[in-house]
Design an enzyme around this catalytic site. Structure first.
Site, PDB file in Angstrom:
ATOM      1  N   LEU A  22       0.812  -1.216   0.000  1.00 11.94           N
ATOM      2  CA  LEU A  22       0.000   0.000   0.000  1.00 11.94           C
ATOM      3  C   LEU A  22       0.843   1.263   0.000  1.00 11.94           C
ATOM      4  O   LEU A  22       0.424   2.304  -0.496  1.00 11.94           O
ATOM      5  CB  LEU A  22      -0.926   0.015   1.230  1.00 11.94           C
ATOM      6  CG  LEU A  22      -1.978  -1.092   1.306  1.00 11.94           C
ATOM      7  CD1 LEU A  22      -2.744  -0.994   2.606  1.00 11.94           C
ATOM      8  CD2 LEU A  22      -2.922  -1.022   0.114  1.00 11.94           C
ATOM      9  N   GLY A  23       2.019   1.187   0.572  1.00 13.38           N
ATOM     10  CA  GLY A  23       2.890   2.361   0.632  1.00 13.38           C
ATOM     11  C   GLY A  23       4.102   2.060   1.480  1.00 13.38           C
ATOM     12  O   GLY A  23       4.189   1.035   2.154  1.00 13.38           O
ATOM     13  N   ARG A  24       5.048   2.967   1.445  1.00 12.10           N
ATOM     14  CA  ARG A  24       6.255   2.806   2.239  1.00 12.10           C
ATOM     15  C   ARG A  24       6.782   4.170   2.649  1.00 12.10           C
ATOM     16  O   ARG A  24       6.522   5.178   2.021  1.00 12.10           O
ATOM     17  CB  ARG A  24       7.330   2.013   1.501  1.00 12.10           C
ATOM     18  CG  ARG A  24       7.807   2.632   0.198  1.00 12.10           C
ATOM     19  CD  ARG A  24       8.939   1.805  -0.409  1.00 12.10           C
ATOM     20  NE  ARG A  24       8.561   0.429  -0.667  1.00 12.10           N
ATOM     21  CZ  ARG A  24       9.356  -0.601  -0.408  1.00 12.10           C
ATOM     22  NH1 ARG A  24      10.550  -0.401   0.106  1.00 12.10           N
ATOM     23  NH2 ARG A  24       8.952  -1.837  -0.677  1.00 12.10           N
ATOM     24  N   GLY A  25       7.487   4.175   3.770  1.00 16.91           N
ATOM     25  CA  GLY A  25       8.060   5.412   4.278  1.00 16.91           C
ATOM     26  C   GLY A  25       9.242   5.104   5.167  1.00 16.91           C
ATOM     27  O   GLY A  25       9.742   3.970   5.215  1.00 16.91           O
ATOM     28  N   SER A  52       9.390   4.721   8.289  1.00 17.74           N
ATOM     29  CA  SER A  52       9.135   3.827   9.413  1.00 17.74           C
ATOM     30  C   SER A  52       8.854   2.398   8.981  1.00 17.74           C
ATOM     31  O   SER A  52       8.722   1.517   9.828  1.00 17.74           O
ATOM     32  CB  SER A  52       7.958   4.349  10.243  1.00 17.74           C
ATOM     33  OG  SER A  52       6.801   4.406   9.444  1.00 17.74           O
ATOM     34  N   GLY A  53       8.702   2.151   7.685  1.00 20.53           N
ATOM     35  CA  GLY A  53       8.455   0.792   7.245  1.00 20.53           C
ATOM     36  C   GLY A  53       7.540   0.720   6.033  1.00 20.53           C
ATOM     37  O   GLY A  53       7.127   1.734   5.470  1.00 20.53           O
ATOM     38  N   VAL A  94       3.953  -0.811   4.252  1.00 14.83           N
ATOM     39  CA  VAL A  94       2.588  -1.163   4.634  1.00 14.83           C
ATOM     40  C   VAL A  94       1.984  -2.054   3.558  1.00 14.83           C
ATOM     41  O   VAL A  94       2.080  -1.763   2.364  1.00 14.83           O
ATOM     42  CB  VAL A  94       1.714   0.098   4.824  1.00 14.83           C
ATOM     43  CG1 VAL A  94       0.308  -0.296   5.263  1.00 14.83           C
ATOM     44  CG2 VAL A  94       2.352   1.031   5.841  1.00 14.83           C
ATOM     45  N   LYS A  97       1.750  -3.023   8.854  1.00 16.15           N
ATOM     46  CA  LYS A  97       3.006  -2.289   8.675  1.00 16.15           C
ATOM     47  C   LYS A  97       4.162  -3.100   9.221  1.00 16.15           C
ATOM     48  O   LYS A  97       4.179  -3.479  10.389  1.00 16.15           O
ATOM     49  CB  LYS A  97       2.944  -0.938   9.394  1.00 16.15           C
ATOM     50  CG  LYS A  97       4.238  -0.135   9.249  1.00 16.15           C
ATOM     51  CD  LYS A  97       4.084   1.303   9.710  1.00 16.15           C
ATOM     52  CE  LYS A  97       3.912   1.399  11.187  1.00 16.15           C
ATOM     53  NZ  LYS A  97       3.857   2.803  11.644  1.00 16.15           N
ATOM     54  N   ASP A 151       5.938  14.363  11.728  1.00 22.27           N
ATOM     55  CA  ASP A 151       6.004  14.115  10.281  1.00 22.27           C
ATOM     56  C   ASP A 151       4.617  14.304   9.656  1.00 22.27           C
ATOM     57  O   ASP A 151       4.085  13.399   9.008  1.00 22.27           O
ATOM     58  CB  ASP A 151       6.532  12.706  10.011  1.00 22.27           C
ATOM     59  CG  ASP A 151       6.984  12.532   8.552  1.00 22.27           C
ATOM     60  OD1 ASP A 151       7.147  13.564   7.859  1.00 22.27           O
ATOM     61  OD2 ASP A 151       7.158  11.383   8.117  1.00 22.27           O
TER      62      ASP A 151
END
Length: 794
Positions: free
Chosen positions: A519-522, A524-525, A527, A541, A634
């Site tokens: 679904l996404g990433r950033g 912190s990890g 998802v 996550k 953030d």
């Protein structure tokens, strides 16, 4: 002794004989098929597969009235947990319950054929009615889908796994021997808090949680959008306003119920299998006289030593069999306008109905205030300086030995009345004295003394057993478990384990199909999307290197475990196995805000306003309402998710170090955030506070107005880094009416969320962003150049 033994054996044999006789003449079924019926004379019942519950016609002893009900099969008194027609009993002859063949509706008819009750669903594919092992009566179709269930229409009892929602309430019975609706209710009030309220045609009064304290002092929160409460199979009662309570015999394998009793108290009962009797294992109010309305208007609740109701001197019961009806004056009220006197009742007070409240007042001045024709009496509290409360009504009085004051009852001077003898005695009374005082005064509890004594004994033994078990478990834990994990981590686990589910890695790997759909990433990890075994769609996550150890991982656990707000993403559970650390969140349908700002699918102005307002509420909750002071650090469109109704939910909070409210000088050492949304404090090495979130929020709102990702404007040269933001601010100031443009946070004269009204330019209903032409009438402080309420510039 021998005679007693023989008598016991005889009674036991007689009970078995009667039970076998009853069983031989009754018929039970597991399901009532469509088109079939049960008559009140037929002695036919629907039973659950494990025989824990029975459903059918229920009659009070010596009464011709019947109810279609569900009760515990193995309890001695066949305790009823649900009735279809609690306020309209049917005749014990000729009444019938049936599932109509035409539309599948379950219908209860009286002897004359009139419909007394029916289900509110008309489904052509209803096949049968069944009683589940949970005590839930359901209508099913041939595929086994539930089309209607009794759990959706509770009466006075909540069973384990039955959910109390914002649309439902539990209502007590009016009196013993009747299922008619009373005046006490358990429900989620307008403040989203699970509450007990006395609600009669004449008055309403909240009494739990304690109305003398605010929501947060009571350990609750009104940031509670879901409004759910449930009693689980272990005896844990939880609600989404952060309330929780445990039955004293907490554990699996015990039949329990949560009931709001006729005295207005909320209790958890546990069934003793060997005797079929119930024992109280938790109750909301330890002092029953704190229940508002328990003795009605003009009544007084006293401890003698068990709770009893009496009438205020000069008053008498309206209905000798019902304290809900309260008491009425024995005199004409018009006499209170002439010669009056005041009768003092020490250590007594009445709830509410204050005409006036006067602090630092003398007793004589308070008495003079009560000569008003609307006054029925006054309370004078004597701690420190005197406090005067003038009463317009004498609603539900209560006497307590620790109450530091007296009530003065206003009566006609000509009325001959004396104080009840209970007010002359000491706080300790023997049973014979109690009977002498309250002759002819019905008790609020009609419980046989012998049963009550056994209940106390069972409660005492259960408490001792629980304490013993606790010591055994603690001793085993200290002797045989490893203590390599820091104490703070263990504290966090103990807190979170009562509120969240702990998943294992294999379970989440299966739910996400081996972490296939990202679904996404950033920072912190990453998802992933997943589907749990109970068909809930979740976001999982996988935590990255942002956590350097278990200490930091559990910091997020303990934080998120206390947080619940409609504008924050809810966490359902977690996993910690070896190097695998995963968090399980609710799945939010419309993805993140950036997907709706920087492409053709741009949000309309009303939607943008709603997102801006909801995001501000979520941040305000993190900054001001949480038990911990949570700084997000953030705030950006990627961390603002939108649900199916495009309401915002802030994600990824709790990953930064927490700052205590009482430690304003604390700093966050590691830089966290995204370039373009980071406040100047990061670059200037200043203490990081909640203001960094306000800065990031301001940038997000600018992006929502402009429709362009401002972070892309940031240049490498540090001296020129703020030029794009300054340019935008100058353009907006020139093209928008400043007093109607808001950028978040409190500011002089501006309010968050007002729509921008153009003088010229694109249509305001367009889904595309716009900037208006023209200049404001005068240069005013509009939120772009001056310092905000937090002391920083936007």
């Amino acid at each position: 002794m021998r005679n007693l033994t023989l008598k016991f054996l005889y009674l036991h044999f007689l009970a078995i004989t009667l039970y076998l006789f009853h069983s031989a003449n009754s018929k039970s079924m597991l399901r009532l098929k469509r088109g079939a019926s049960i008559s009140v004379e037929g002695n036919t019942f629907i039973t659950s597969p494990d025989d824990s519950f029975t459903c059918g016609f229920y009659a009070m002893p010596g009464s011709k009235a019947c109810w279609f009900a569900i009760w515990f099969t193995n309890s001695t008194d066949k305790t009823v947990v649900w009735t279809a027609n609690r306020d309209r009993p049917v005749n014990s002859q000729g009444s019938r319950i049936s599932i109509q063949g035409a539309d599948g509706t379950m219908v209860l008819t009286d002897v004359d054929g009139n419909i007394i009750w029916q289900t509110d669903t008309r489904k052509s594919d209803v096949s049968a009615a069944e009683l589940l092992n949970t005590g839930n009566l359901v209508l099913k179709n041939p595929r086994g889908d539930i089309l209607w269930q009794s759990f959706e229409v509770p009466t006075d009892t909540l069973l384990p796994s039955q959910i109390l929602t914002k649309e439902k309430r539990l209502t007590s019975s009016a009196r013993k021997g009747s299922f008619a609706s009373g005046y006490f209710n358990l429900y989620f009030g307008s403040d989203n808090v699970l509450s007990l309220i006395y609600d009669s045609p004449d008055t309403s009064s909240l009494y739990w949680p304690n109305p003398d304290y605010d929501v947060y002092t009571s350990g609750r929160t009104n940031y509670n959008g879901s409004r759910l409460a449930v009693l689980d199979d272990t005896g844990l009662l939880r609600s989404s306003d952060h309330f929780h309570a445990n039955a004293s015999d907490k554990g699996f394998g015990i039949k329990r119920r949560l009931t709001i009793d006729q005295d207005g108290n909320l209790r958890i009962y546990s069934l003793i299998n060997s005797t079929g009797l119930w024992v109280i294992t938790w109750q909301a109010l330890s002092q029953p006289c704190q229940v508002h309305g328990v003795c009605g208007t003009n009544g007084i609740c006293v401890y003698a030593p068990t709770p009893k109701c009496i009438c205020t001197p000069g008053y008498e019961m309206n209905d000798p069999s019902d304290w809900n009806a309260g008491c009425k004056p024995t005199f004409n009220n018009s006499l209170l306008n002439s010669q009056v006197k005041f009768l003092e009742l020490s250590q007594t007070d009445y709830f509410g109905s204050d005409l006036y409240y006067k602090p630092n007042f003398t007793l004589e001045a308070c008495r003079e205030l009560c000569r008003n024709s609307l006054c029925k009496g006054f309370t004078y509290r004597t701690w420190g300086n005197g406090h005067c409360y003038v009463k317009s009504d004498l609603f539900n009085g209560h006497m307590s030995p620790d109450y530091p004051g007296s009530v003065y009852i206003k009566l006609p001077r000509s009325l001959q009345v004396s104080k009840p003898s209970i007010f002359h005695g000491t706080s300790t009374m023997c049973e014979s004295r109690e009977a002498e005082i309250l002759v002819g005064s019905p008790s609020m509890y009609d419980i046989p003394r012998r049963t009550a004594r056994w209940g106390y004994i069972y409660s005492f033994c259960g408490a001792l057993g629980a304490i013993e078990l606790l010591f055994v478990v603690l001793g085993w834990w200290f002797l045989f478990t490893k203590h390599g994990v820091p104490a703070s981590v263990e504290d966090g686990y103990r807190m979170i384990s009562n509120q969240f589910r702990r998943f294992n890695y294999a379970e989440l790997k299966k739910a996400t199909n081996n972490f296939r759909e990202e679904l996404g990433r950033g920072g912190s990890g990453v998802v992933y999307k997943g589907v749990l075994a109970d068909d809930r769609v979740v976001a999982v996550k996988r935590v990255g290197d942002v956590f350097q150890g278990q200490e930091e991982f559990w910091a997020e656990m303990t934080t998120v475990g206390k947080i619940n707000h409609i504008n924050l993403v809810r966490m359902w559970g977690f996993c910690s196995e070896g190097r695998h650390r995963l968090l399980v969140y609710e799945y939010v349908d419309n993805m993140s805000l950036d997907k709706h700002l920087f492409d053709l699918n741009f949000l309309g102005w009303k939607q943008r306003f709603s997102v801006a307002l909801g995001t501000a509420k979520g941040l305000a909750y993190l900054h001001h309402e949480c038990l911990e002071w949570v700084i997000h650090c953030d705030v950006k469109p990627e961390n603002i998710l939108l649900d199916v109704e495009f309401q915002p939910k802030i994600a990824d909070f709790g990953l930064a170090k927490l700052s205590r409210r009482d430690n304003p000088g604390s700093e966050i050492s590691r830089i966290r955030g995204t370039k373009g949304y980071m406040a100047p404090e990061w670059a200037l090495n200043r203490p990081i506070t909640a203001k960094v979130d306000v800065y990031g929020y301001g940038v997000v709102v600018l992006e929502m107005i402009k429709g362009v990702k401002l972070a892309n404007w940031v240049v490498d040269d540090a001296e020129d880094q703020e030029i794009p933001l300054k340019n935008l601010c100058r353009q907006v100031k020139e093209k928008v009416e400043c007093r109607k443009l808001v950028l978040g946070g409190e500011h002089s004269g501006s309010k968050i969320g007002r729509e921008v009204q153009p003088k010229t330019g694109r249509n305001i209903d367009s889904n595309k962003p716009f900037l208006c032409r023209g200049r404001p009438k005068q240069a005013t402080n509009n939120g772009f150049s001056g310092p905000n309420s937090h002391g920083m510039r936007r």
